[in-house]
Each structure stands twice: as structure tokens, then as C-alpha cells.
Design a protein around this motif. Structure first.
Motif, short mmCIF file in Angstrom:
data_model
loop_
_atom_site.label_atom_id
_atom_site.label_comp_id
_atom_site.label_asym_id
_atom_site.label_seq_id
_atom_site.Cartn_x
_atom_site.Cartn_y
_atom_site.Cartn_z
N ALA A 1 0.78 -1.25 0.06
CA ALA A 1 -0.18 -0.05 -0.17
C ALA A 1 0.79 1.27 -0.01
N GLU A 2 0.33 2.32 -0.07
CA GLU A 2 0.82 3.67 -0.24
C GLU A 2 0.23 4.66 0.59
N GLU A 3 1.01 5.84 1.02
CA GLU A 3 0.39 6.73 1.67
C GLU A 3 1.00 8.20 1.38
N TYR A 4 0.26 9.03 0.93
CA TYR A 4 0.53 10.22 0.42
C TYR A 4 0.69 11.54 1.35
N PRO A 5 1.65 12.09 1.06
CA PRO A 5 2.01 13.39 1.99
C PRO A 5 0.76 13.95 2.56
N GLY A 6 0.46 14.44 3.70
CA GLY A 6 -0.74 15.01 4.14
C GLY A 6 -1.99 14.27 4.16
N ASP B 1 10.59 5.04 1.24
CA ASP B 1 10.01 6.42 1.05
C ASP B 1 10.31 6.45 -0.53
N ASP B 2 9.15 6.91 -1.26
CA ASP B 2 9.20 7.08 -2.71
C ASP B 2 9.23 8.29 -3.04
N GLY C 1 6.60 16.01 -1.12
CA GLY C 1 7.31 15.30 -2.33
C GLY C 1 7.94 13.95 -1.75
N THR C 2 7.36 13.26 -0.96
CA THR C 2 7.51 11.69 -0.72
C THR C 2 6.30 10.98 -0.26
N ARG C 3 6.04 9.99 -0.86
CA ARG C 3 4.89 8.88 -0.65
C ARG C 3 5.48 7.83 0.30
#
Length: 306
Positions: free
Chosen positions: A147-152, A168-169, A270-272
Motif C-alpha cells: 500500500a501507499e500513503e501520500y503526504p498530508g 519512502d518513494d 514530495g514523498t509517499r
């Protein structure tokens, strides 16, 4: 004592929403599911379902039963993990769901490592976005989800699921060749200079879309989204051929040099976060542990650290 099979059907109904969905997932006839739940109601002695239009919903007593069923199933998964750990040979099937860029950049390498170390382990991989994969994990359709989580935009932390960070991508603004950012000073100004360009983004309802639109709005404009797809390789192609501006993560390049002009994003945006998710009862299963280790090694190999 209540019948565990019928309790599982009630739990499936809570997670899948309709009797037809439960029947389809378990390869039963809907009438059979309904009959089994009616028998469970007779065992319990209180109503478990109530009609809402053409559907049904769980009563308060049914919710209590489902909560206890979850605890029983978690304990059974722990027992399965203990049995598997007592064996010297890892066998069985591991079911993984992964979003596209992780599936392209990390999963093939991890599969090779698992094949070499555990040749009798059967791994089944499904391409599925986290918005669908995480509910399916709770419903026990998968054993592990990438899974992924976007900043904010943090994901809810569900107590029955366990997360483990993978990497961290970095995220970048991808400029079409026709873009003229002029003398824009700083990431926000560069982003604002693309206000009149067409954009490619992921579909409405995804975390990536929410993050991308919020980023544009914070820069002072509403993006003109003309292309919508979860396929980030298509995002890349559309930007390369000057059809749109977009946002691309580092994983999309799969270790190759970028083929586009990339710009940094505003600080803190700028990092997911990429991570794996499993059910708590499954977290110590040897197949899950082996898969997580293989994914960490795949990340290390990609970054040249192994």
C-alpha cells in the motif's frame, strides 16, 4: 455453541455488504447463504439481520457476534502460523495484492528471491489499488497488501491490521516538453506556471488524486484533468508526448534514468510512504515474514545497497 462456519458467513456479510457478494466470494448460492444465516439466528435466539430497502444490515447483536468472530479467526490464524513455523519446509499459498508501480519495480525481484529460497511456496499476485485491496485484506481475500500513503493524507490505522514500512518513494512534477516555466522561482511557482496545461491524474476517489488536486489548489489553481488512469506508465507516456503535465513517483522508472524533465515539489509534499499490511493474526506466519524480507531485499537491490 455457535457454528463457526455460520459465524464466518455473518462476518463476510459485514465486510462485503450484500448476500449476493458473500455468495459470489464463497462460490455459494445466495439462497444457501440466506438459509445458513437464518439457522444462525435460530441458534442465537435474536434477530441478526434487518431489511433496509432491498438489502439487509446487521443488528447490534450481530455486530457483537462479528466482533467475537474476528477474535476467534485471528486466534486461528495465529495457530496456523505456529504450525507453519514448526515445519522446516515452507509450503502453501501466499496471496499478495499490489498497486502498479510496486508490482513493476519490486514484486518481480521479491518473487525471484522467494522462489530461490522457498521453491514449494506458491505465491499468487493480484494488481489492485490499495483503496480496494485493504478492505479485501480485512475480508481475508489476501494475506499481504502493498500500500501507499501520500503526504498530508494519512491512512486510518485499523487495529486489526499491521503496517510495516518498506521505503519512502520520491514524488516529482513531470513537465511536458512544451511547458515553459519561464523564470519561475521555487517549486510552487513552477507548479503554478502549469495552471493552463492539461493534466493526467489518477481517478477520483483515490488517495493519489486527492493529494495531486490538493497540491495544485495550494498553488492557486484548479487542474484541468483531461486524462484519468491508475496506469502510471500511461501517465509517463502522455507527459513524454506533450499531452499533459503530471506527477510521477520514483518507482515508475524501475531503476532506469528518468526520460522526462522532473522538478521538485514543495517542501513536505514530495514523498509517499510505501508499506506492507497484514492482518495481526497473520503477521508472524513464516510465509508473510519471508515475503516481507524478500521485499526489503528487493528495495535494497534497487538502491544498490545489497
Amino acid at each position: 455453541m455457535f457454528d463457526l462456519h455460520r459465524l464466518r458467513l455473518l462476518r463476510e456479510l459485514k465486510h462485503r455488504g450484500t448476500l449476493a457478494a458473500v455468495a459470489a466470494a464463497l462460490s455459494y448460492a445466495p439462497s444457501s447463504v440466506s438459509q445458513q444465516l437464518s439457522q444462525l439466528e435460530a441458534e442465537v435466539g435474536v434477530p441478526l439481520l434487518e431489511p433496509v430497502g432491498r438489502r439487509v444490515r446487521l443488528t447490534a447483536q450481530a455486530e457483537i457476534l462479528v466482533a467475537h468472530t474476528e477474535a476467534v479467526l485471528e486466534r486461528l490464524e495465529r495457530a496456523e502460523a505456529d504450525i507453519a513455523a514448526s515445519s522446516t519446509d515452507l509450503t502453501g499459498t501466499l496471496r499478495i495484492a499490489s498497486f502498479q508501480t510496486a508490482a513493476l519495480a519490486l514484486v518481480p525481484t521479491a518473487l525471484g528471491l522467494l522462489r530461490d529460497q522457498h521453491p514449494r511456496l506458491r505465491v499468487h499476485v493480484t494488481h489492485m489499488e490499495p483503496e480496494r485491496a485493504l478492505p479485501a485484506l480485512r475480508a481475508r481475500d489476501f494475506d499481504l497488501v502493498l500500500a501507499e500513503e501520500y503526504p498530508g493524507d494519512p491512512n486510518p490505522r485499523l487495529p486489526e491490521l499491521e503496517q510495516e514500512d518498506l521505503l519512502d518513494d520520491p514524488l516529482h512534477l513531470a513537465l511536458p516538453g512544451s511547458a515553459d516555466t519561464g523564470d519561475a522561482d521555487g517549486p510552487t511557482a513552477v507548479l503554478r506556471s502549469l495552471a493552463d496545461h492539461p493534466w493526467v491524474m489518477e481517478p477520483e476517489g483515490t488517495a493519489a488524486r486527492h493529494w495531486a488536486v490538493s497540491l495544485c489548489r495550494d498553488a492557486g489553481f484548479e487542474p484541468d484533468v483531461r486524462f484519468e488512469t491508475t496506469d502510471l506508465v500511461l501517465h509517463q507516456r502522455l507527459v513524454e508526448q506533450n499531452h499533459a503535465a503530471g506527477f510521477l513517483p520514483g518507482l515508475v522508472w524501475s531503476g532506469r534514468p528518468p526520460t522526462l524533465t522532473l522538478r521538485q515539489l514543495p517542501r513536505g509534499r514530495g514523498t509517499r510512504r510505501i508499506f506492507t499490511v497484514v492482518r495481526q493474526g497473520r503477521s508472524r506466519h513464516p510465509a508473510v515474514l519471508a515475503c516481507r524480507e524478500a521485499l526489503h531485499r528487493a528495495v535494497a537491490l534497487r538502491s544498490g545497497q545489497a
